[in-house]
Design an enzyme around this catalytic site. Structure first.
Site, PDB file in Angstrom:
ATOM      1  N   ARG A  51      41.257  39.120  28.438  1.00 39.48           N
ATOM      2  CA  ARG A  51      42.322  38.470  27.806  1.00 39.48           C
ATOM      3  C   ARG A  51      43.622  39.054  29.039  1.00 39.48           C
ATOM      4  O   ARG A  51      44.049  38.435  29.255  1.00 39.48           O
ATOM      5  CB  ARG A  51      42.903  39.318  26.958  1.00 39.48           C
ATOM      6  CG  ARG A  51      42.517  39.123  25.457  1.00 39.48           C
ATOM      7  CD  ARG A  51      42.785  39.622  24.260  1.00 39.48           C
ATOM      8  NE  ARG A  51      40.833  40.518  24.809  1.00 39.48           N
ATOM      9  CZ  ARG A  51      39.430  39.814  24.623  1.00 39.48           C
ATOM     10  NH1 ARG A  51      40.202  38.931  23.283  1.00 39.48           N
ATOM     11  NH2 ARG A  51      38.521  40.377  24.771  1.00 39.48           N
ATOM     12  N   THR A  52      43.025  40.610  29.863  1.00 42.60           N
ATOM     13  CA  THR A  52      43.874  41.141  30.441  1.00 42.60           C
ATOM     14  C   THR A  52      44.150  40.224  32.073  1.00 42.60           C
ATOM     15  O   THR A  52      44.976  39.595  32.119  1.00 42.60           O
ATOM     16  CB  THR A  52      43.903  42.039  30.867  1.00 42.60           C
ATOM     17  OG1 THR A  52      43.345  43.165  29.616  1.00 42.60           O
ATOM     18  CG2 THR A  52      45.045  42.959  31.204  1.00 42.60           C
ATOM     19  N   LYS A  80      28.921  47.912  48.758  1.00 44.69           N
ATOM     20  CA  LYS A  80      28.075  48.613  50.535  1.00 44.69           C
ATOM     21  C   LYS A  80      28.675  50.246  50.638  1.00 44.69           C
ATOM     22  O   LYS A  80      28.627  50.770  51.641  1.00 44.69           O
ATOM     23  CB  LYS A  80      29.034  47.948  51.509  1.00 44.69           C
ATOM     24  CG  LYS A  80      28.048  46.690  51.499  1.00 44.69           C
ATOM     25  CD  LYS A  80      28.808  45.981  52.473  1.00 44.69           C
ATOM     26  CE  LYS A  80      28.662  43.938  51.975  1.00 44.69           C
ATOM     27  NZ  LYS A  80      29.855  43.567  53.104  1.00 44.69           N
ATOM     28  N   ARG A 101      42.660  46.817  37.651  1.00 43.00           N
ATOM     29  CA  ARG A 101      41.651  47.468  36.222  1.00 43.00           C
ATOM     30  C   ARG A 101      40.586  48.386  36.829  1.00 43.00           C
ATOM     31  O   ARG A 101      39.911  47.875  38.140  1.00 43.00           O
ATOM     32  CB  ARG A 101      41.320  46.522  34.921  1.00 43.00           C
ATOM     33  CG  ARG A 101      40.006  47.497  34.098  1.00 43.00           C
ATOM     34  CD  ARG A 101      39.592  46.737  32.980  1.00 43.00           C
ATOM     35  NE  ARG A 101      41.275  46.065  32.357  1.00 43.00           N
ATOM     36  CZ  ARG A 101      41.042  45.280  30.881  1.00 43.00           C
ATOM     37  NH1 ARG A 101      39.488  45.069  30.303  1.00 43.00           N
ATOM     38  NH2 ARG A 101      41.893  45.383  30.001  1.00 43.00           N
ATOM     39  N   HIS A 129      47.524  51.107  29.987  1.00 41.75           N
ATOM     40  CA  HIS A 129      47.756  50.281  29.729  1.00 41.75           C
ATOM     41  C   HIS A 129      48.613  49.602  29.938  1.00 41.75           C
ATOM     42  O   HIS A 129      48.724  49.137  28.916  1.00 41.75           O
ATOM     43  CB  HIS A 129      46.297  49.259  28.447  1.00 41.75           C
ATOM     44  CG  HIS A 129      45.994  48.290  28.809  1.00 41.75           C
ATOM     45  ND1 HIS A 129      46.278  47.717  30.006  1.00 41.75           N
ATOM     46  CD2 HIS A 129      44.961  47.730  28.397  1.00 41.75           C
ATOM     47  CE1 HIS A 129      45.523  45.934  29.669  1.00 41.75           C
ATOM     48  NE2 HIS A 129      44.734  46.205  28.831  1.00 41.75           N
TER      49      HIS A 129
HETATM   50  N1   CP Z   1      43.106  44.175  25.856  1.00 43.70           N
HETATM   51  C1   CP Z   1      42.906  44.637  26.530  1.00 43.70           C
HETATM   52  O1   CP Z   1      42.812  45.197  27.550  1.00 43.70           O
HETATM   53  O2   CP Z   1      40.788  42.735  26.609  1.00 43.70           O
HETATM   54  P1   CP Z   1      41.007  42.566  28.078  1.00 43.70           P
HETATM   55  O3   CP Z   1      39.534  43.837  28.087  1.00 43.70           O
HETATM   56  O4   CP Z   1      39.930  41.371  27.073  1.00 43.70           O
HETATM   57  O5   CP Z   1      41.122  42.309  29.439  1.00 43.70           O
END
Ligand code: CP
Length: 302
Positions: A51-52, A80, A101, A129
């Site tokens: 999703r993110t 590497k 991320r 998040h």
């Molecule tokens: N909600 C969320 O962070 O989903 P993903 O890990 O799929 O990005």
């Protein structure tokens, strides 16, 4: 918010949060705005995501921007032995904004300190998040017509769940009552309880919530975060702690909505999906509008 990184939800004041939600509402009503033409955005995903990453990329595409990046560090020079610092300094040369991320807590803050462009935290370990929180707030406001004075149940892995940690902090602006529901091993960490005490906000902790479900305005379900456990036996012990079923929703408040950052494993039975309380797939859609709003503000085009 122009040129300002978004690393923690606490980087935004209440007023800035509300302005971002208003802007997201505008994008939902008028999605065809090519405001990012000529801008390059790097999406650097050192951890898996559906999703993110894809809602960021959908938002960038819809706004006419260009995307560079990776969805796994396996295809990068990190394999590497290149450091995060060198990776970020290099990528800064190729883009106007970095979305990152990473599994390590604090990595996004560190990236923002070495980058020459703004950085958005798309999840750093168990820490924060913030863009998920923005879409959670958007979803709550949209379904409740307010963010003020709500009773929110946070259910599942409250120890490792970064979405819970960010949401808890953001909701502190709105006189929220918190009900924390988790197995003993996965209780909300002390630092967050201290934060709520300092802000004079009410919270209770529970192991079970079936008897009090009728009090909830929002139930925020979360999965048990298998990838964060150092001991696989601990995961095995807690993995089936909660499963929300449709028959548990008798007698709930009319306004109740069930949210989940997703992915789900087994903590919401599929029979809930068709109930009027389920909102988690629309919640994921709201990620596109809120991320459009966040990126446009940071890049100074709104
Ligand atoms: N909600 C969320 O962070 O989903 P993903 O890990 O799929 O990005």
């Amino acid at each position: 918010m122009k040129n300002k990184s978004l690393i923690s939800i606490n980087d935004y004041s209440k007023d800035q949060i509300l302005k971002t939600l208003d802007l997201a509402e505008d994008f939902e009503e008028n999605p065809k705005q090519r405001l990012l033409e000529g801008k390059v955005i790097a999406t650097l995903f050192f951890e898996p995501s559906t999703r993110t990453r894809l809602s960021f990329e959908s938002a960038i595409n819809r706004l006419g921007g260009e995307i560079i990046g990776f969805s796994s560090q396996d295809s990068t020079s990190v394999k590497k032995g290149e450091s995060l610092k060198d990776t970020i300094k290099t990528v800064s040369n190729y883009c106007d904004l970095i979305v990152i991320r990473h599994p390590l807590e604090g990595s996004a803050r560190y990236a923002s300190e070495v980058a020459s462009v703004p950085v958005i935290n798309a999840g750093d370990g168990t820490n924060q998040h913030p863009t998920q929180t923005m879409l959670d707030l958007y979803s709550i406001r949209k379904t409740q017509n307010t963010l003020e004075n709500l009773n929110i149940f946070l259910v599942g892995d409250l120890k490792y769940g970064r979405t819970v940690h960010s949401l808890l902090m953001a909701m502190s602006h709105f006189n929220t009552t918190y009900n924390f529901v988790s197995p003993e091993e996965l209780r909300i960490p002390e630092e967050y309880k201290m934060f709520l005490k300092e802000h004079k906000l009410q919270y209770k902790e529970h192991i079970d919530f079936t008897d009090i479900i009728s009090e909830a305005d929002i139930i925020y379900m979360t999965r048990i975060q298998r990838e964060r456990f150092s001991d696989p036996m601990e995961y095995e012990k807690t993995k089936n702690s909660y499963m929300l079923r449709r028959d548990m929703l008798k007698g709930v408040k009319d306004n109740l909505k069930i949210l989940h950052p997703l992915p789900r494993i087994n903590e919401i039975n599929e029979d809930v999906d068709e109930s009027k309380q389920s909102y988690y797939f629309t919640q994921a859609l709201n990620g596109v509008y809120t991320r459009m709003a966040i990126m446009s503000s940071i890049l100074g085009v709104k």
